[in-house]
Design a protein around this motif. Structure first.
Motif, PDB file in Angstrom:
ATOM      1  N   ARG A 108       0.843  -1.180   0.000  1.00  0.00           N
ATOM      2  CA  ARG A 108       0.000   0.000   0.000  1.00  0.00           C
ATOM      3  C   ARG A 108       0.884   1.237   0.000  1.00  0.00           C
ATOM      4  O   ARG A 108       1.877   1.297   0.728  1.00  0.00           O
ATOM      5  CB  ARG A 108      -0.915  -0.009   1.221  1.00  0.00           C
ATOM      6  CG  ARG A 108      -1.788   1.231   1.357  1.00  0.00           C
ATOM      7  CD  ARG A 108      -2.604   1.167   2.624  1.00  0.00           C
ATOM      8  NE  ARG A 108      -3.353   2.404   2.811  1.00  0.00           N
ATOM      9  CZ  ARG A 108      -4.680   2.472   2.881  1.00  0.00           C
ATOM     10  NH1 ARG A 108      -5.390   1.372   2.795  1.00  0.00           N
ATOM     11  NH2 ARG A 108      -5.284   3.632   3.057  1.00  0.00           N
TER      12      ARG A 108
ATOM     13  N   ASN B 218      -3.394   3.989  -2.451  1.00  0.00           N
ATOM     14  CA  ASN B 218      -3.338   2.897  -3.414  1.00  0.00           C
ATOM     15  C   ASN B 218      -2.932   1.586  -2.744  1.00  0.00           C
ATOM     16  O   ASN B 218      -1.942   1.529  -2.003  1.00  0.00           O
ATOM     17  CB  ASN B 218      -2.336   3.211  -4.524  1.00  0.00           C
ATOM     18  CG  ASN B 218      -2.705   4.471  -5.290  1.00  0.00           C
ATOM     19  OD1 ASN B 218      -3.861   4.625  -5.696  1.00  0.00           O
ATOM     20  ND2 ASN B 218      -1.754   5.367  -5.461  1.00  0.00           N
ATOM     21  N   THR B 219      -3.665   0.529  -3.025  1.00  0.00           N
ATOM     22  CA  THR B 219      -3.322  -0.830  -2.605  1.00  0.00           C
ATOM     23  C   THR B 219      -3.103  -1.653  -3.865  1.00  0.00           C
ATOM     24  O   THR B 219      -3.906  -1.588  -4.802  1.00  0.00           O
ATOM     25  CB  THR B 219      -4.454  -1.450  -1.772  1.00  0.00           C
ATOM     26  OG1 THR B 219      -4.708  -0.625  -0.630  1.00  0.00           O
ATOM     27  CG2 THR B 219      -4.074  -2.845  -1.304  1.00  0.00           C
ATOM     28  N   PHE B 220      -2.017  -2.427  -3.910  1.00  0.00           N
ATOM     29  CA  PHE B 220      -1.695  -3.149  -5.129  1.00  0.00           C
ATOM     30  C   PHE B 220      -1.203  -4.555  -4.818  1.00  0.00           C
ATOM     31  O   PHE B 220      -0.754  -4.868  -3.715  1.00  0.00           O
ATOM     32  CB  PHE B 220      -0.627  -2.395  -5.953  1.00  0.00           C
ATOM     33  CG  PHE B 220       0.675  -2.232  -5.242  1.00  0.00           C
ATOM     34  CD1 PHE B 220       1.671  -3.208  -5.318  1.00  0.00           C
ATOM     35  CD2 PHE B 220       0.928  -1.098  -4.490  1.00  0.00           C
ATOM     36  CE1 PHE B 220       2.863  -3.059  -4.659  1.00  0.00           C
ATOM     37  CE2 PHE B 220       2.123  -0.943  -3.820  1.00  0.00           C
ATOM     38  CZ  PHE B 220       3.094  -1.931  -3.897  1.00  0.00           C
TER      39      PHE B 220
ATOM     40  N   LEU C 273      -4.890  -3.403  -8.649  1.00  0.00           N
ATOM     41  CA  LEU C 273      -4.677  -2.072  -8.082  1.00  0.00           C
ATOM     42  C   LEU C 273      -6.016  -1.519  -7.627  1.00  0.00           C
ATOM     43  O   LEU C 273      -7.002  -1.553  -8.368  1.00  0.00           O
ATOM     44  CB  LEU C 273      -4.054  -1.133  -9.116  1.00  0.00           C
ATOM     45  CG  LEU C 273      -3.879   0.329  -8.687  1.00  0.00           C
ATOM     46  CD1 LEU C 273      -2.856   0.446  -7.555  1.00  0.00           C
ATOM     47  CD2 LEU C 273      -3.458   1.186  -9.877  1.00  0.00           C
ATOM     48  N   LYS C 274      -6.063  -1.039  -6.377  1.00  0.00           N
ATOM     49  CA  LYS C 274      -7.260  -0.390  -5.839  1.00  0.00           C
ATOM     50  C   LYS C 274      -6.872   0.991  -5.318  1.00  0.00           C
ATOM     51  O   LYS C 274      -5.813   1.155  -4.703  1.00  0.00           O
ATOM     52  CB  LYS C 274      -7.866  -1.194  -4.684  1.00  0.00           C
ATOM     53  CG  LYS C 274      -8.597  -2.437  -5.097  1.00  0.00           C
ATOM     54  CD  LYS C 274      -9.491  -2.960  -3.986  1.00  0.00           C
ATOM     55  CE  LYS C 274      -8.723  -3.298  -2.728  1.00  0.00           C
ATOM     56  NZ  LYS C 274      -9.602  -3.888  -1.692  1.00  0.00           N
ATOM     57  N   ARG C 275      -7.736   1.960  -5.546  1.00  0.00           N
ATOM     58  CA  ARG C 275      -7.493   3.306  -5.032  1.00  0.00           C
ATOM     59  C   ARG C 275      -8.676   3.739  -4.184  1.00  0.00           C
ATOM     60  O   ARG C 275      -9.832   3.697  -4.617  1.00  0.00           O
ATOM     61  CB  ARG C 275      -7.263   4.311  -6.164  1.00  0.00           C
ATOM     62  CG  ARG C 275      -6.995   5.728  -5.649  1.00  0.00           C
ATOM     63  CD  ARG C 275      -6.542   6.668  -6.718  1.00  0.00           C
ATOM     64  NE  ARG C 275      -6.297   8.004  -6.184  1.00  0.00           N
ATOM     65  CZ  ARG C 275      -5.194   8.406  -5.562  1.00  0.00           C
ATOM     66  NH1 ARG C 275      -4.198   7.527  -5.399  1.00  0.00           N
ATOM     67  NH2 ARG C 275      -5.060   9.628  -5.108  1.00  0.00           N
TER      68      ARG C 275
ATOM     69  N   ASN D  58     -14.043   3.165  -3.094  1.00  0.00           N
ATOM     70  CA  ASN D  58     -12.811   2.790  -3.784  1.00  0.00           C
ATOM     71  C   ASN D  58     -13.119   2.332  -5.198  1.00  0.00           C
ATOM     72  O   ASN D  58     -14.230   1.888  -5.509  1.00  0.00           O
ATOM     73  CB  ASN D  58     -12.023   1.721  -3.017  1.00  0.00           C
ATOM     74  CG  ASN D  58     -12.765   0.404  -2.895  1.00  0.00           C
ATOM     75  OD1 ASN D  58     -13.057  -0.252  -3.890  1.00  0.00           O
ATOM     76  ND2 ASN D  58     -13.073   0.012  -1.666  1.00  0.00           N
TER      77      ASN D  58
ATOM     78  N   GLY E 196     -11.078   0.057  -8.484  1.00  0.00           N
ATOM     79  CA  GLY E 196      -9.951  -0.836  -8.708  1.00  0.00           C
ATOM     80  C   GLY E 196      -9.910  -1.361 -10.122  1.00  0.00           C
ATOM     81  O   GLY E 196     -10.898  -1.319 -10.864  1.00  0.00           O
TER      82      GLY E 196
END
Length: 861
Positions: free
Chosen positions: A418, A422-424, A468-470, A477, A479
């Motif tokens: 993260r 952003n989480t990826f 990828l999530k934002r 969110n 993604g």
């Protein structure tokens, strides 16, 4: 694959090291503590929305018994309980307390004290039956917790259990939202002996207890309840800390004997959906020692496998069908299989996982299930630690990623983390199963059987995943996800986007759209054969969920076109659109009444294909009563209609060719009605019981047959076993039952029995009848050492599968297992004969003895 690896390298090069930002986590499931207790519902009848979230009221009623908590060892009075209305500043300890479960160190006097709990189940933010106090502090390396739970003598439920197997005990738990984003939090659960369960709670996805976090905990039973002490290393977490940073926090206590009572530090509103958005907050975690963490787990598996093999070549039995090959049992040599998995914290928020020839053999096999009369694949959950690490990142509504599609990788690498909003996640693997394990020994070695598969033998498939999530604000969110699968004559790529939005405290909307392209063989029903071609597909899914205090409403749906393929995911059906409504009403909970609450729901489903043809509809209405002593009884009725087309089963009829279905009609349909009832009870620590029974009139028999024991029973098949398919209506009986007995704190016994039987209406003959028995026993010598025995038996498959396992698991990553698995037939049929040949008595198909060891090495930088 090259594109994914290039993306991985670019992200690695672009990530700066932020020393005072974050650390690291995995992922692992019990019911949401903010939801009512689980009630037995027949498979297929379970509501598609989770149970109602528990309990409102910003008020926190204080109770007289909790005044007793203002006394700690050797102190006249403890500090007042912290306020729930503002962020709680956590005390920094100069000297760490000893984690022994005693709570007698002076450091706990200066800690932040959490009290004034409220009962949220079955009560609605009312006074709890017993008081609870929690203390919290930290130093540069650990977060420290202490729990003091008051209880009358003899009422506490506690056992010596394996990790993550404590949910039949009284427990205390903490949920930590370490990024304070109201999206995901760590769950730490402890029974009165300090035995741990840990996992991750993701809003909208539930809880996952499949991955373990390294920490220390001890618990002690006392005259007036129990106490637990915990030390959680910051290096085992991913988090954001420092000045002005806060964490979301929930603290719960479960009291099993009192109708599964759940007490919470924060009031939980039943007028709001979600849990993390109702959390309290802690702050003051400053000066934490930040390090790069390297974990290396070498593993070694020694095994010997015996297998029943042919003694007569296939070509000879094809020339002379009268030959009977009874086979022989051959013990293989000793297999020596080393492996290595590693985890490295590139930054405090980003982790690289690597596996080289990993030992992904499961210590325990999947449960035996009924496979007769099944048109669509059966889903089995992931159990392997490498893939379970941050699996939540890759989970979407369309199940685009199902890591069990990667069966036996030679090498796998995964980057997850993260950065800001952003989480990826990136995963790449090379899997040797499609070119080796997918074929039997006979197919690999027999010249006759090798024909046509040589181009696949010893080839690997290559898998790549990008996610990828934002986050958008605190409640939404968006993604993107992409997957790639490559194997000779089977290539597949997918890509799409998804989102989740909270419209108000009660309403959530989710969606996903996905495009797929494949180069592979597709069956052409018009031609009656498979063609190697390119196929493009489209899939979608949506959810509208409004969860109220008493009334909840949900609408959801999923659709996939005919050529939709997601070879890295799980796809139950293509060329379908399914739309579902779910409406549930739950009465107010009354903990002191004989009937604590009542529940009524209706679930209605409609499906049609992309040509606009109705495939099925069903509507299920169920009522349930929740009684004292954790007892639930209920029942329901379901009405439905199913319609099938011959092109779903094989070739379509033409002017010059007969169709897959018998006769002039190219489709079959049936109306059905079902009655079912259930009871579930757990009146005390020793006993648990579940019984579900259902009877359906009008269920379609697809005329597949169920092996030599139950050949096809349609009218045409009775005359000619090779006739075209003739699906028809039947009557079905379904039974699911489970009984668990725990005579001591160390021994647990469980017997499960499941039955499914279908009888054709036109011939009054049994299409199949499967009875599955599963007997399991576990003896827990200590919290780290156990012995387990399991015996599964299926009357349809005539399979008997005993398993023995001795395990030592002192901490996550370090383990020693010694096991024996057997596979036998009882009154089964010869597997090498072209025609069914009964073999009376027991015949062994295979057996395996194994020793599996791994050790966790941790190094800080």
């Amino acid at each position: 694959m090259k594109v994914l690896l290039t993306l991985c390298l670019i992200i690695l090069l672009c990530l700066p090291y932020a020393p005072d930002a974050f650390a690291q986590t995995p992922a692992n499931q019990e019911a949401n503590p903010a939801s009512p207790p689980t009630q037995a519902v027949p498979p297929g009848k379970t509501p598609s929305s989770p149970e109602a979230s528990s309990t409102p009221s910003p008020t926190s009623p204080a109770t007289e018994p909790q005044a007793a908590l203002n006394e700690t060892n050797n102190e006249a009075s403890a500090p007042r309980f912290v306020s729930k209305d503002a962020s709680v500043r956590i005390t920094r300890f100069e000297t760490p307390p000893t984690v022994d479960g005693q709570i007698n160190e002076r450091e706990w006097v200066t800690a932040a004290h959490f009290g004034d709990f409220v009962q949220t189940q079955p009560g609605d933010n009312v006074a709890p039956s017993q008081p609870t106090e929690v203390m919290m502090g930290y130093d540069a390396k650990h977060l420290y917790l202490a729990f003091r739970a008051r209880e009358a003598k003899g009422k506490v439920r506690s056992t010596v259990a394996r990790r993550d197997n404590i949910f039949d005990d009284d427990t205390v738990r903490v949920v930590l939202d370490t990024f304070d984003d109201q999206r995901q939090g760590y769950i730490f659960v402890f029974n009165p002996l300090g035995i741990q369960a840990d996992g991750v709670l993701t809003e909208g996805r539930g809880e996952d207890y499949s991955v373990d976090i390294v920490m220390e905990s001890k618990g002690v039973m006392t005259e007036d309840g129990y106490t637990v002490e915990v030390a959680i290393p910051f290096k085992s977490l991913r988090y954001e800390a420092g000045k002005s940073k806060s964490w979301g926090i929930h603290i719960f206590r479960r009291i099993k004997h009192n109708n599964n009572e759940l007490d919470s530090w924060m009031p939980i509103s039943r007028n709001r959906s979600g849990l993390l958005n109702q959390a309290g907050h802690i702050t003051g975690l400053e000066g934490i020692s930040t390090t790069r963490q390297l974990e290396i787990i070498p593993s070694l598996t020694l095994s010997q496998t015996g297998t029943r093999v042919r003694t007569i070549p296939v070509a000879e039995t094809q020339r002379d069908p009268t030959l009977r090959d009874s086979g022989k049992f051959v013990n293989g040599g000793l297999d020596f299989d080393p492996g290595l998995t590693a985890k490295f914290g590139l930054t405090p928020t980003v982790t690289l996982d690597f596996a080289l020839n990993p030992d992904f053999a499961q210590v325990e096999a999947d449960a035996t299930v009924v496979t007769a009369n099944q048109r669509f694949p059966i889903f089995f959950p992931e159990k392997r630690p490498f893939f379970l690490e941050r699996i939540d990142i890759f989970q979407t509504r369309l199940s685009v990623v199902n890591t069990r599609a990667i069966v036996d990788p030679d090498v796998a690498v995964k980057l997850t983390g993260r950065r800001g909003a952003n989480t990826f996640g990136i995963l790449a693997a090379s899997d040797n199963f499609p070119g080796f394990g997918a074929f039997t020994e006979d197919q690999r070695t027999d010249p006759t059987l090798r024909r046509g598969i040589e181009r696949f033998l010893d080839k690997n498939s290559y898998v790549g995943i990008f996610r990828l999530k934002r986050d958008i604000g605190r409640q939404h969110n968006l993604g993107v996800i992409a997957t790639s699968y490559s194997f000779p004559e089977r290539h597949n790529h997918t890509g799409g986007f998804d989102g989740r939005f909270r419209l108000d405290p009660q309403t959530i909307v989710e969606f996903q759209v996905l495009g797929t392209t494949s180069r592979r063989f597709f069956f052409d029903a018009d031609l009656g054969r498979s063609l190697y071609r390119t196929g493009n597909g489209f899939g979608y899914s949506y959810l509208f969920d409004r969860t109220g205090r008493n009334l909840s409403v949900q609408f959801n749906g999923v659709g996939r076109t005919r050529d939709y393929r997601a070879d890295v995911g799980f796809t139950p059906r293509t060329n379908t659109n399914q739309h579902r409504s779910f409406i549930r009403y739950v009465t107010e909970q009354q903990p002191k009444q004989r009937i604590i609450f009542k529940r009524l729901f209706n679930e209605t489903v409609t499906s049609f294909d992309w040509q606009g043809r109705l495939q099925n509809w069903e509507t299920n209405t169920q009522g349930m009563l929740a009684l004292q002593r954790q007892t639930f009884i209920g029942g329901g009725t379901e009405f439905g209609y199913e319609r099938v087309f011959e092109e779903e089963f094989g070739a379509k009829r033409s002017a010059t060719r007969a169709g897959t279905f018998l006769g002039e009609d190219s489709e079959r349909s049936a109306y059905s009605r079902e009655l079912y009832c259930f009871i579930e009870t757990s009146p005390n620590k020793q006993f648990f019981g579940l019984f579900v029974i259902g009877y359906t009139q009008g269920q379609l028999d697809f005329d597949f047959g169920a092996g030599p024991r139950f050949p096809r029973v349609s009218p045409a098949a009775l005359i000619n076993p090779n006739s075209a398919l003739d699906p028809g209506k039947g009557d079905s009986l379904f039974i699911e039952s489970s009984f668990r007995y725990q005579p001591t704190n160390l021994l647990r016994l469980q017997l499960d029995y499941n039955k499914q039987r279908l009888v054709r209406e036109d011939t009054n003959l049994t299409a199949f009848d499967d009875n599955i028995f599963s007997l399991r026993g576990t003896y827990q010598f200590t919290r780290n050492t156990f012995a387990r025995a399991r015996l599964d038996y299926s009357t349809l498959a005539t399979l008997v599968r005993p398993q023995l396992l001795l395990g030592y698991t002192p901490n996550p990553g370090t383990a020693l297992f010694i096991g024996y698995n057997d596979d036998l037939n009882r009154n089964g049929f010869n597997p090498f004969s072209r025609e069914p040949v009964l073999e009376p008595g027991f015949r062994r198909n295979g057996r395996t003895f194994f020793i599996k060891a791994s050790y966790l090495f941790r190094k800080e930088f």
